[in-house]
Design an enzyme around this catalytic site. Structure first.
Site, mmCIF file in Angstrom:
data_model
loop_
_atom_site.group_PDB
_atom_site.id
_atom_site.type_symbol
_atom_site.label_atom_id
_atom_site.label_comp_id
_atom_site.label_asym_id
_atom_site.label_seq_id
_atom_site.Cartn_x
_atom_site.Cartn_y
_atom_site.Cartn_z
ATOM 1 N N GLU A 64 -10.407 29.399 89.145
ATOM 2 C CA GLU A 64 -9.212 29.663 88.335
ATOM 3 C C GLU A 64 -7.936 29.744 89.183
ATOM 4 O O GLU A 64 -7.058 30.560 88.893
ATOM 5 C CB GLU A 64 -9.386 30.960 87.520
ATOM 6 C CG GLU A 64 -10.488 30.880 86.481
ATOM 7 C CD GLU A 64 -10.508 32.062 85.506
ATOM 8 O OE1 GLU A 64 -9.917 33.111 85.819
ATOM 9 O OE2 GLU A 64 -11.106 31.925 84.427
ATOM 10 N N GLU A 84 -16.493 28.194 81.169
ATOM 11 C CA GLU A 84 -16.649 29.574 80.703
ATOM 12 C C GLU A 84 -16.308 29.665 79.224
ATOM 13 O O GLU A 84 -15.138 29.661 78.853
ATOM 14 C CB GLU A 84 -15.741 30.549 81.483
ATOM 15 C CG GLU A 84 -16.152 30.736 82.926
ATOM 16 C CD GLU A 84 -15.361 31.837 83.642
ATOM 17 O OE1 GLU A 84 -14.632 32.602 82.961
ATOM 18 O OE2 GLU A 84 -15.465 31.909 84.883
#
Ligand SMILES: *[C@@H]1O[C@H](CO)[C@@H](O)[C@H](O)[C@H]1NC(C)=O
Ligand SMILES: *[C@@H]1O[C@H](CO)[C@@H](O)[C@H](O)[C@H]1NC(C)=O
Ligand SMILES: *[C@@H]1O[C@H](CO)[C@@H](O)[C@H](O)[C@H]1NC(C)=O
Ligand SMILES: *[C@@H]1O[C@H](CO)[C@@H](O)[C@H](O)[C@H]1NC(C)=O
Ligand SMILES: *[C@@H]1O[C@H](CO)[C@@H](O)[C@H](O)[C@H]1NC(C)=O
Ligand SMILES: *[C@@H]1O[C@H](CO)[C@@H](O)[C@H](O)[C@H]1NC(C)=O
Ligand SMILES: *[C@@H]1O[C@H](CO)[C@@H](O)[C@H](O)[C@H]1NC(C)=O
Ligand SMILES: *[C@@H]1O[C@H](CO)[C@@H](O)[C@H](O)[C@H]1NC(C)=O
Ligand SMILES: *[C@@H]1O[C@H](CO)[C@@H](O)[C@H](O)[C@H]1NC(C)=O
Ligand SMILES: *[C@@H]1O[C@H](CO)[C@@H](O)[C@H](O)[C@H]1NC(C)=O
Ligand SMILES: *[C@@H]1O[C@H](CO)[C@@H](O)[C@H](O)[C@H]1NC(C)=O
Ligand SMILES: *[C@@H]1O[C@H](CO)[C@@H](O)[C@H](O)[C@H]1NC(C)=O
Length: 814
Positions: free
Chosen positions: A180, A249
């Site tokens: 991320e 995710e």
């Protein structure tokens, strides 16, 4: 003999490495394995959040739930707790975890990080990094990059040696570097861009011959694949059309912090998000989490992330199926696999139906086809006509027609069983019989100001503890004579701490304590102190404490904790009106950790515990008891209500921090599955302790004579502590005509009674179905189910009352 054995081993090696080498690549549509596009349904299971003994069942449960891959991060801090000292034992045995997945025949997605976020302390980075002079974390900084490259190389080499990469015949088909980074890169400016390029080069330098991913990173340099994380990813498009649309995710629920409610994401909404993703050409999807598990020890980050990491995942914290979520998703997975070829090779066409919220998507391939009908309105149902038929599309749902003729699945119509879990008292022992021992935390040294080093400065807490303890003593002394202008008998000690907690001792007495309410704020504690006539010098001992370090955001690593001096903390004495004495540059002596921690009193046998006058509401007190393991195989939990805040150990294993006195807010709204999910809706546990129950894995228990040691930091009572087991209580299902109703208890119990059975549409939820049961039907269901661990009932007009029946709803007790 040796010679022949050598040849044999050599041949075996050639055989295994050549016969099972798996070639993994990708094109613009999907991950390609041995030449074929592959639909991948993966789930996150983090090895340190369970125990090695739990892994096989968790992975089998994931496989039974229709996954073909398991994803995990690699947690640097647990593997290198001190610089250069490595640990791969117990639930740190990542190789054993990977082999367990391989043995189950599933693929692995390995996210090397080494920054992992994950609500894990310091994002998975070892806190000793913070102590390296000149380090800047997650940016173009040589010290960080060298350490990161060292650690990732170590893991890559370990995995190499075990032949666990797909090209070696192993299960690992994808790897991730960083994590991320796109969410924070702009804060790091040009150095961030350089670091991003460097991470990609580092990954490529490993020559793994499998695709690399970078989640949430729109700048991911080729050939790194940028992927999506979120509650929904159907609108995501990767940064180039030469890579597949991948969802690393899918947040199936949410994590919990001290002072928050239990988050729940409805099964209907998770299924909707998955179906929408595959409707809109997604081909790889990973549940975060599939099993969340437990934040043992001091592993949670946040700050203030709690000990349970259940996440409302399809497998609950203890390893039980979370139903209906697990079952509802399993049905979806089976359907998606059945459509694999048409989805991965077919042509896709979209048609608007009744309005722009209702769409049909048709995949066609060589005369076969597969269809999705979607309704993205969060509240309104629609009847739509499609290919000369009318279909009812509930709000916020997707219907799947695997051959475009018949709806086989609708994401909002749950036919899988719902299970309500219950806790049962310890069958081996009456907890009221638990015998408690105790010891005060020995603070004789610290209240006298004895520590390990002294500097004339207030230091940032993590930089001193290196993450080795939640606790740091700050100690100094001041001489104030009666003639000093500031002197008064009673003065105010004012401490400004960056958090998270503070206990103040003055001349040996505990005079005050305070905690930040959410761990995110600094605070000032002012306590009156008595300047003693008997002390020429007055001893000040301040105990700073932390509750998990920040794991997310730009520069999260630099957020100060403790009485951080130059970083915002200070200590002052105030007297005689408003005269102030600034103690920040006094000589400060430091000591990391409590003596009980240093002596590991949870692991020592030869400590003399006291058994008389067990104190309650006494800060910094250790308690100990022994207990028998509850009989059977059901997961064990311990209720720590009555205690206030601290940490618990069972047979020397830390089962985590506890803080049952922190309550969740009392406002739980209604739960409607439709519309975009956010963790505030559908929450439960309002007004209750954030966490009373703590998981005690069976694998750390013996049948008898187990020890439970508690560190009570604030003052509480151990007398209500009790052990229980978790099992399936009430089960329900509602299944329409033509389908089969299935109910199942846990393996060691059977259905004892049927509480409700009806063939008419029914109001209510599992555990509280209302309305009349049909007697003949009830009787029929009892015949079929009572006494059985599992039962199935085909829902047909032949059932009693079945002629006019529409949907069979049953509520049973295990
Ligand atoms: C931590 O300590 C080291 C060495 O004592 C020092 O160089 C560094 O600046 C400190 N870092 C912080 C964030 O206080
Ligand atoms: C990397 O590892 C080598 C040897 O294993 C060690 O000498 C070196 O100090 C390490 N570097 C960092 C930055 O940890
Ligand atoms: C990777 O491959 C390149 C080119 O074949 C080679 O130069 C390099 O040494 C290899 N690196 C490793 C770590 O094996
Ligand atoms: C859908 O239709 C409504 C009403 O006709 C319109 O306001 C809206 O912009 C449309 N949305 C899209 C995404 O086309
Ligand atoms: C489609 O059918 C043709 C002819 O039967 C066949 O050669 C081809 O492999 C099929 N394509 C796919 C993707 O199955
Ligand atoms: C859809 O059709 C059914 C059956 O005709 C009807 O009962 C229902 O009210 C309709 N629903 C909507 C949203 O139009
Ligand atoms: C729908 O009905 C029309 C008219 O009867 C027919 O021409 C068409 O083939 C039908 N379409 C499908 C998909 O069955
Ligand atoms: C627990 O206490 C009850 C009632 O006092 C007693 O009947 C039972 O045998 C006890 N159980 C155990 C395991 O000691
Ligand atoms: C000290 O300062 C506080 C706040 O500035 C003020 O309210 C108070 O009256 C002062 N007390 C004396 C004795 O000056
Ligand atoms: C106390 O002294 C330190 C060091 O000189 C200084 O940084 C800090 O601002 C002072 N605190 C107050 C409240 O004046
Ligand atoms: C279910 O609830 C609706 C609305 O509250 C009510 O009209 C209906 O009679 C109820 N049905 C049953 C079977 O109780
Ligand atoms: C089904 O319903 C119809 C109309 O309400 C009724 O006439 C009939 O007797 C019912 N059949 C059975 C088997 O209950």
């Amino acid at each position: 003999m040796e010679y022949w054995r050598g040849i044999f081993v050599f041949i075996l090696l050639i055989f295994t490495s050549f016969s099972s080498a798996i070639k993994v690549s990708h094109d613009g549509r999907a991950i390609v394995i041995n030449g074929d596009r592959k639909l991948i349904l993966s789930g996150s299971i983090h090895y340190p959040r369970s125990t090695p003994e739990m892994w096989p069942a968790l992975i089998q449960n994931a496989k039974a739930g229709g996954l073909n891959a398991i994803e995990t991060y690699v947690f640097w801090d647990i593997h290198e707790p001190q610089r250069g000292q490595y640990d791969f034992n117990g639930n740190r045995d990542i190789i054993r975890f990977l082999k367990t997945i391989q043995d189950a025949g599933l693929y692995v997605v390995l996210r090397l990080g080494p920054y992992v976020c994950a609500e894990w302390n310091y994002g998975g980075l070892p806190v000793w990094l913070h102590q390296l002079p000149g380090i800047q974390i997650r940016t173009d900084n040589k010290i960080f990059k060298d350490a990161m490259s060292n650690f990732t190389s170590l893991i890559v080499n370990m995995v190499n040696k075990e032949n666990l990469w797909a090209p070696q015949g192993g299960p690992i088909i994808l790897a991730q570097i960083e994590n991320e980074y796109g969410n924070v890169i702009s804060s790091y400016g040009g150095a961030g861009k350089k670091y991003l390029q460097w991470t990609a080069q580092l990954a490529e330098s490993f020559n793994l011959s499998i695709p690399w991913i970078m989640c949430q990173e729109p700048d991911a340099p080729q050939p790194m694949i940028n992927t999506c994380n979120g509650f929904y990813c159907d609108e995501f498009t990767p940064n180039t059309n030469s890579v597949p649309k991948m969802w690393t995710e899918n947040w199936v629920g949410w994590f919990k912090s001290w002072g928050e409610k239990d988050p729940h994401r409805p099964a209907e909404d998770v299924a909707y998000a998955v179906a929408r993703f595959f409707q809109r050409s997604g081909t790889f999807q990973n549940y975060y989490m599939y099993h969340g598990g437990t934040n043992f020890g001091r592993s949670p980050g946040g700050p203030y992330v709690v000990t349970t990491y259940d996440y409302d995942a399809p497998i609950d914290e203890y390893g039980n199926r979370n139903l209906p979520k697990w079952g509802h998703l399993k049905q979806l997975h089976e359907l998606l696999y059945s459509m694999e070829r048409v989805l991965l090779y077919g042509d896709k066409a979209d048609h608007q139906l009744q309005n722009n919220k209702t769409w049909a998507t048709i995949y066609t391939l060589n005369g076969t086809s597969g269809c999705f009908l979607s309704n993205t309105d969060g509240y309104k149902d629609y009847n739509v006509s499609f290919q000369n038929n009318t279909y009812h599309l509930p709000a916020w749902s997707v219907s799947i027609l695997p051959t475009c003729k018949q709806v086989v699945y609708n994401t909002a119509k749950v036919t899988a069983q719902t299970s309500l879990m219950v806790k049962k008292p310890n069958t081996a022992e009456n907890d009221t019989d638990l015998v408690w021992l105790w010891l005060p935390e020995d603070i004789d040294d610290t209240i006298r100001g004895e520590g390990t080093f002294t500097v004339s400065q207030l230091l940032e807490q993590n930089n001193v503890t290196g993450g080795n303890s939640d606790y740091l003593w700050y100690m100094t002394s001041v001489s104030i004579s009666k003639h000093d202008p500031i002197y008064s008998k009673q003065m105010i000690l004012r401490v400004h701490t960056m958090g998270h907690g503070l206990h103040v001792f003055f001349n040996g007495n505990h005079v005050g304590s305070s905690y930040s309410s959410d761990g995110k704020q600094d605070f000032v504690l002012e306590v009156p102190v008595k300047i003693s006539h008997h002390h020429r010098t007055n001893n000040i001992a301040l105990l700073g404490s932390t509750v998990g370090l920040k794991n997310y955001g730009p520069f999260f690593d630099t957020i100060p904790t403790g009485i951080a001096g130059g970083a915002g903390g200070s200590v002052e004495l105030i007297g005689n009106g408003n005269l102030t004495m600034n103690l920040s540059t006094n000589p400060w002596t430091y000591k990391v950790g409590l003596n009980g921690e240093i002596n590991q009193i949870w692991a020592e046998d030869d400590i003399e515990w006291q058994y008389e006058s067990i104190p309650i509401r006494s800060p910094l007190t250790w308690y100990k008891t022994t207990f028998s393991a509850p009989l059977g195989n059901n997961p064990v939990v311990v209720n720590l209500q009555g205690l206030q805040k601290g940490e618990a150990w069972v047979n020397g294993h830390s089962i985590g921090r506890f803080w049952p006195t922190i309550l969740a807010p009392s406002d739980c709204g209604p739960c409607w599955y439709g519309g975009p999910y956010d963790p505030k809706k559908c929450a439960t546990g309002c007004g209750l302790p954030t966490q009373n129950w703590y998981h005690v894995p069976r694998s750390i228990l013996k049948s008898d004579n187990n020890s439970l040691v508690l560190l009570e930091e604030m003052g509480g009572s151990p007398f209500s502590v009790n052990f229980q087991t978790v099992t399936v209580g009430t089960v329900c299902a509602g299944v329409p005509m033509g389908d089969v109703l299935e109910l199942e208890c846990s393996s060691d119990s059977s259905i004892s009674s049927i509480e409700f059975a009806s063939l008419k549409p029914t109001n209510g939820t599992c555990g509280s179905y209302v309305g009349p049961s049909d007697g003949a039907l009830l009787n029929y269901v009892q015949q079929a189910c009572v006494g059985q661990t599992r039962c199935s009932i085909p829902v047909t007009p032949n059932l009693p009352g079945g002629q006019n029946g529409t949907i069979l709803t049953v509520q049973a007790v295990c």
